[in-house]
Design a protein around this motif. Structure first.
Motif, PDB file in Angstrom:
ATOM      1  N   ALA A 150     -16.003   0.420  18.095  1.00 54.64           N
ATOM      2  CA  ALA A 150     -16.462   1.577  17.327  1.00 54.64           C
ATOM      3  C   ALA A 150     -15.600   1.756  16.080  1.00 54.64           C
ATOM      4  O   ALA A 150     -16.086   2.070  14.985  1.00 54.64           O
ATOM      5  CB  ALA A 150     -16.424   2.828  18.201  1.00 54.64           C
ATOM      6  N   LEU A 151     -14.309   1.523  16.225  1.00 55.74           N
ATOM      7  CA  LEU A 151     -13.376   1.683  15.110  1.00 55.74           C
ATOM      8  C   LEU A 151     -13.714   0.687  13.987  1.00 55.74           C
ATOM      9  O   LEU A 151     -13.837   1.061  12.818  1.00 55.74           O
ATOM     10  CB  LEU A 151     -11.947   1.434  15.607  1.00 55.74           C
ATOM     11  CG  LEU A 151     -10.858   1.907  14.652  1.00 55.74           C
ATOM     12  CD1 LEU A 151     -10.772   3.417  14.704  1.00 55.74           C
ATOM     13  CD2 LEU A 151      -9.515   1.280  15.006  1.00 55.74           C
ATOM     14  N   ILE A 152     -13.902  -0.566  14.366  1.00 51.44           N
ATOM     15  CA  ILE A 152     -14.253  -1.585  13.374  1.00 51.44           C
ATOM     16  C   ILE A 152     -15.539  -1.190  12.652  1.00 51.44           C
ATOM     17  O   ILE A 152     -15.633  -1.245  11.423  1.00 51.44           O
ATOM     18  CB  ILE A 152     -14.438  -2.956  14.073  1.00 51.44           C
ATOM     19  CG1 ILE A 152     -13.110  -3.409  14.655  1.00 51.44           C
ATOM     20  CG2 ILE A 152     -14.983  -3.985  13.101  1.00 51.44           C
ATOM     21  CD1 ILE A 152     -13.208  -4.636  15.519  1.00 51.44           C
ATOM     22  N   PHE A 153     -16.507  -0.732  13.449  1.00 48.29           N
ATOM     23  CA  PHE A 153     -17.790  -0.316  12.882  1.00 48.29           C
ATOM     24  C   PHE A 153     -17.597   0.796  11.856  1.00 48.29           C
ATOM     25  O   PHE A 153     -18.113   0.742  10.742  1.00 48.29           O
ATOM     26  CB  PHE A 153     -18.704   0.146  14.018  1.00 48.29           C
ATOM     27  CG  PHE A 153     -19.979   0.782  13.559  1.00 48.29           C
ATOM     28  CD1 PHE A 153     -21.014   0.009  13.042  1.00 48.29           C
ATOM     29  CD2 PHE A 153     -20.139   2.167  13.616  1.00 48.29           C
ATOM     30  CE1 PHE A 153     -22.192   0.600  12.618  1.00 48.29           C
ATOM     31  CE2 PHE A 153     -21.318   2.761  13.189  1.00 48.29           C
ATOM     32  CZ  PHE A 153     -22.350   1.971  12.687  1.00 48.29           C
ATOM     33  N   ILE A 154     -16.792   1.786  12.176  1.00 46.88           N
ATOM     34  CA  ILE A 154     -16.611   2.940  11.287  1.00 46.88           C
ATOM     35  C   ILE A 154     -15.885   2.517  10.006  1.00 46.88           C
ATOM     36  O   ILE A 154     -16.271   2.920   8.902  1.00 46.88           O
ATOM     37  CB  ILE A 154     -15.839   4.068  12.021  1.00 46.88           C
ATOM     38  CG1 ILE A 154     -16.756   4.701  13.075  1.00 46.88           C
ATOM     39  CG2 ILE A 154     -15.355   5.122  11.040  1.00 46.88           C
ATOM     40  CD1 ILE A 154     -16.049   5.609  14.031  1.00 46.88           C
ATOM     41  N   VAL A 155     -14.843   1.680  10.164  1.00 42.60           N
ATOM     42  CA  VAL A 155     -14.095   1.227   8.980  1.00 42.60           C
ATOM     43  C   VAL A 155     -15.025   0.478   8.022  1.00 42.60           C
ATOM     44  O   VAL A 155     -15.090   0.751   6.826  1.00 42.60           O
ATOM     45  CB  VAL A 155     -12.915   0.325   9.398  1.00 42.60           C
ATOM     46  CG1 VAL A 155     -12.303  -0.360   8.175  1.00 42.60           C
ATOM     47  CG2 VAL A 155     -11.854   1.156  10.105  1.00 42.60           C
ATOM     48  N   LEU A 156     -15.802  -0.441   8.611  1.00 41.04           N
ATOM     49  CA  LEU A 156     -16.720  -1.223   7.768  1.00 41.04           C
ATOM     50  C   LEU A 156     -17.734  -0.319   7.080  1.00 41.04           C
ATOM     51  O   LEU A 156     -18.011  -0.444   5.882  1.00 41.04           O
ATOM     52  CB  LEU A 156     -17.444  -2.269   8.617  1.00 41.04           C
ATOM     53  CG  LEU A 156     -16.573  -3.457   9.070  1.00 41.04           C
ATOM     54  CD1 LEU A 156     -17.396  -4.444   9.862  1.00 41.04           C
ATOM     55  CD2 LEU A 156     -15.938  -4.138   7.858  1.00 41.04           C
ATOM     56  N   ARG A 157     -18.274   0.627   7.863  1.00 43.10           N
ATOM     57  CA  ARG A 157     -19.302   1.502   7.306  1.00 43.10           C
ATOM     58  C   ARG A 157     -18.738   2.314   6.137  1.00 43.10           C
ATOM     59  O   ARG A 157     -19.365   2.486   5.106  1.00 43.10           O
ATOM     60  CB  ARG A 157     -19.838   2.443   8.385  1.00 43.10           C
ATOM     61  CG  ARG A 157     -21.138   3.126   7.979  1.00 43.10           C
ATOM     62  CD  ARG A 157     -21.648   4.027   9.065  1.00 43.10           C
ATOM     63  NE  ARG A 157     -20.681   5.083   9.359  1.00 43.10           N
ATOM     64  CZ  ARG A 157     -20.929   6.108  10.183  1.00 43.10           C
ATOM     65  NH1 ARG A 157     -22.103   6.173  10.792  1.00 43.10           N
ATOM     66  NH2 ARG A 157     -20.031   7.014  10.393  1.00 43.10           N
ATOM     67  N   THR A 158     -17.498   2.813   6.307  1.00 41.97           N
ATOM     68  CA  THR A 158     -16.893   3.615   5.234  1.00 41.97           C
ATOM     69  C   THR A 158     -16.661   2.744   3.990  1.00 41.97           C
ATOM     70  O   THR A 158     -16.899   3.173   2.859  1.00 41.97           O
ATOM     71  CB  THR A 158     -15.544   4.191   5.704  1.00 41.97           C
ATOM     72  OG1 THR A 158     -15.666   4.601   7.060  1.00 41.97           O
ATOM     73  CG2 THR A 158     -15.127   5.376   4.860  1.00 41.97           C
ATOM     74  N   LEU A 159     -16.190   1.508   4.229  1.00 44.26           N
ATOM     75  CA  LEU A 159     -15.926   0.609   3.096  1.00 44.26           C
ATOM     76  C   LEU A 159     -17.214   0.264   2.347  1.00 44.26           C
ATOM     77  O   LEU A 159     -17.265   0.259   1.110  1.00 44.26           O
ATOM     78  CB  LEU A 159     -15.260  -0.677   3.588  1.00 44.26           C
ATOM     79  CG  LEU A 159     -13.782  -0.534   3.998  1.00 44.26           C
ATOM     80  CD1 LEU A 159     -13.235  -1.873   4.463  1.00 44.26           C
ATOM     81  CD2 LEU A 159     -12.955   0.011   2.834  1.00 44.26           C
ATOM     82  N   ILE A 160     -18.284   0.014   3.094  1.00 44.58           N
ATOM     83  CA  ILE A 160     -19.521  -0.437   2.455  1.00 44.58           C
ATOM     84  C   ILE A 160     -20.304   0.722   1.847  1.00 44.58           C
ATOM     85  O   ILE A 160     -20.703   0.711   0.692  1.00 44.58           O
ATOM     86  CB  ILE A 160     -20.390  -1.203   3.465  1.00 44.58           C
ATOM     87  CG1 ILE A 160     -19.624  -2.459   3.928  1.00 44.58           C
ATOM     88  CG2 ILE A 160     -21.719  -1.629   2.831  1.00 44.58           C
ATOM     89  CD1 ILE A 160     -20.243  -3.150   5.111  1.00 44.58           C
TER      90      ILE A 160
END
Ligand code: UDP
Ligand code: MG
Length: 317
Positions: A244-254
């Motif tokens: 979930a953490l990886i998903f959130i970081v990526l989503r915020t970056l993109i």
């Protein structure tokens, strides 16, 4: 000789019925018998009844009286320790364990070269449905997860050889759960089936709550699966939240999301801390058991036996 071990808690009304019934059966048994009654800190006149029984049949009836209520498991242990017979049976005082099965049980042990004959109820009639439901659940759970097999509906009522009794006495743990202990020591056991009976007199000393605690004890005393389960849940939620953490970081970056989702955050925190408390609770349960075990307290304390009672009489005269 056959020893009959009977733990008694507030059984003043049942005891006379019990002895009367048992004496009838005794004539059909080719062994001499001794009774060992264990008065488990009864609040009624059980002790007085036991003294009278001993006076009526001094050779046959022995009794131990505890200094307070130590529980049925302690009573069983004390009774087994005191038993001298080559065969030993454990029975309830309320005639829910039918004595008329005894002759058959003895023949089974003598002819079949088995070490133990247990009994199980085929029906749970006369029991509240909710209680039966939880009992079934309990047996499913322990048999699936525990290392020690416990037979559904098996009673404590059983006939054992001296060898098996000695093995049981070797287990001196403080947290005793007889159903597990009987099964843990092994030996060849066969089960006789019979239909459930109502108590002859008096009341059951088990409330729903006490049964619930008893079943938790049954699991904790004989299995460490809850601990394994706790670590699995921990590992699983760790892994999940990592993704979930990886998903959130990526989503915020993109997508450059603004911060929202406060309610879901709170829900997650509460959920996870709940899980942590639950796991702590499970660990705590085991630590509690270790705590009691390391104190090495005696399993029971005897206040009076038929022998001390006799000595008293002599000194008073
Ligand atoms: N008993 C005991 N100590 C206790 C509770 C019960 O020695 O703290 C005895 C009780 O006198 C009886 C047996 O254990 O002989 C079984 O108890 P009960 O009949 O209340 O249980 P149930 O048959 O309902 O499971
Ligand atoms: Mg009973």
């Amino acid at each position: 000789m056959l020893s009959i071990v009977v733990p008694c808690y507030n059984e003043e009304e049942s005891l006379p019925f019990f002895v009367e019934e048992m004496e009838k059966i005794a004539t059909k048994i080719n062994h001499s018998i001794e009774y060992i009654f264990v008065n488990d800190g009864s609040k009624d006149q059980t002790l007085k009844v036991l003294r009278e029984l001993h006076q009526a049949m001094p050779e046959k009836v022995r009794y131990l009286s505890f200094s307070k209520n130590f529980g049925k498991e302690a009573g069983l242990y004390a009774g087994l320790q005191a038993a001298r017979g080559d065969l030993v049976t454990v029975m309830d005082a309320d005639l829910q364990d039918p004595p008329e099965l005894l002759p058959q049980m003895i023949t089974m042990i003598e002819q079949k070269e088995i070490d133990c004959v247990g009994t199980r109820r085929t029906t749970r009639e006369g029991e509240p449905p909710i209680r039966s439901f939880f009992a079934k659940m309990f047996y499913k759970l322990v048999n699936k997860f525990g290392d020690t097999e416990m037979v559904d509906g098996a009673r404590d009522f059983r006939l054992m050889t001296r060898q098996m009794v000695d093995a049981i006495l070797e287990l001196t743990e403080y947290n005793r759960f007889s159903k597990g202990i009987f099964s843990w020591v092994g030996f060849e056991t066969e089960y006789l089936e019979y239909e459930n009976r109502e108590r002859v007199a008096g009341e059951t000393s088990w409330s729903f709550w006490s049964l619930f605690k008893y079943s938790i004890d049954g699991i904790v005393n004989f299995s460490d699966v809850p601990l394994t389960l706790a670590s699995f849940v921990g590992a699983f939620s760790c892994l999940g939240s990592g993704f979930a953490l990886i998903f959130i970081v990526l989503r915020t970056l993109i997508f450059d999301d603004p911060t929202d989702g406060w309610p879901s955050l709170v829900a997650i925190i509460l959920f996870v801390s709940g899980l942590q408390l639950l796991c702590l609770g499970i660990i705590g349960k085991y630590i509690g058991k270790i705590f009691l075990e390391t104190k090495k307290r005696p399993i029971y304390i005897v206040k009076e036996t038929e022998e001390t009672q006799q000595n008293k009489k002599v000194t008073y005269k």
